[in-house]
Design a protein around this motif. Structure first.
Motif, PDB file in Angstrom:
ATOM      1  N   ASN A  62       0.627  -1.110   0.537  1.00  0.00           N
ATOM      2  CA  ASN A  62       0.317  -0.134  -0.067  1.00  0.00           C
ATOM      3  C   ASN A  62       0.502   1.354  -0.037  1.00  0.00           C
ATOM      4  O   ASN A  62       1.538   1.773   0.982  1.00  0.00           O
ATOM      5  CB  ASN A  62      -0.828  -0.012   1.180  1.00  0.00           C
ATOM      6  N   LEU A  63       0.646   1.649  -1.113  1.00  0.00           N
ATOM      7  CA  LEU A  63       2.251   3.199  -1.313  1.00  0.00           C
ATOM      8  C   LEU A  63       0.848   3.543  -1.575  1.00  0.00           C
ATOM      9  O   LEU A  63       0.580   4.517  -2.160  1.00  0.00           O
ATOM     10  CB  LEU A  63       2.992   3.078  -2.580  1.00  0.00           C
ATOM     11  N   ARG A  64       0.618   5.079  -0.366  1.00  0.00           N
ATOM     12  CA  ARG A  64       0.163   6.067   0.204  1.00  0.00           C
ATOM     13  C   ARG A  64      -1.496   5.950  -0.676  1.00  0.00           C
ATOM     14  O   ARG A  64      -1.752   6.412  -1.673  1.00  0.00           O
ATOM     15  CB  ARG A  64       0.957   6.835  -0.549  1.00  0.00           C
TER      16      ARG A  64
END
Length: 165
Positions: A62-64
């Motif tokens: 989960n990248l931002r």
């Protein structure tokens, strides 16, 4: 005025003759990716495993708020797996308008490599399949294997990652 035009032409020539690459290490070998393809470099964060995927497809992060698939480059290249440590990073790269994470042992530098230092890769004996390598750069007595992301991350990887091409 003429001097400014000559300077602009000279800068244009330099940019055509040089290539910027993010370099990184895997198993004591130096690799490079075009700097324009690298969106960011992050430390190892929790990776959600995807069941029934290839062993080198470590899962997603989960990248931002964005789900990004992650590939362990060491395993993709059929090298021995190793534990992640403080130097291990994820390169977030752009491929076909998608973000993909590439786990590498460590990042080295951003290098400006003159065009004349890049040599076509002939497919000589290597730990990785030759189609992943675009060229080899010789710089200060070191060799840097320049990767081709499109060839390294193949169509079946996209199917496994459920990314539309």
């Amino acid at each position: 005025m003429r001097n400014t035009i000559e300077q602009e032409d000279m800068l244009k020539d330099i940019s055509l003759k040089n290539n910027m690459f993010v370099t990184f290490i895997i198993d004591n070998e130096t690799y490079g990716i075009d700097v324009n393809r690298v969106q960011e470099i992050i430390g190892i964060i929790p990776i959600a495993h995807i069941p029934n995927s290839a062993d080198y497809l470590k899962g997603v992060i989960n990248l931002r708020g964005k789900v990004v698939p992650v590939i362990d480059v060491r395993m993709k290249f059929r090298m021995k797996e190793r534990k992640y440590d403080a130097a291990t990073v994820i390169l977030i790269v752009e491929l076909n308008d998608n973000a993909i994470g590439l786990i590498v042992d460590s990042v080295s530098d951003v290098l400006d490599i003159p065009h004349e230092s890049l040599h076509d890769y002939s497919g000589a004996d290597s730990k990785i399949k030759s189609s992943s390598i675009d060229s080899i750069a010789s710089l200060n007595d070191d060799l840097i294997l320049i990767l081709n992301l499109e060839k390294m991350i193949e169509e079946e990887d996209f199917v496994s990652l459920e990314i539309e091409q």
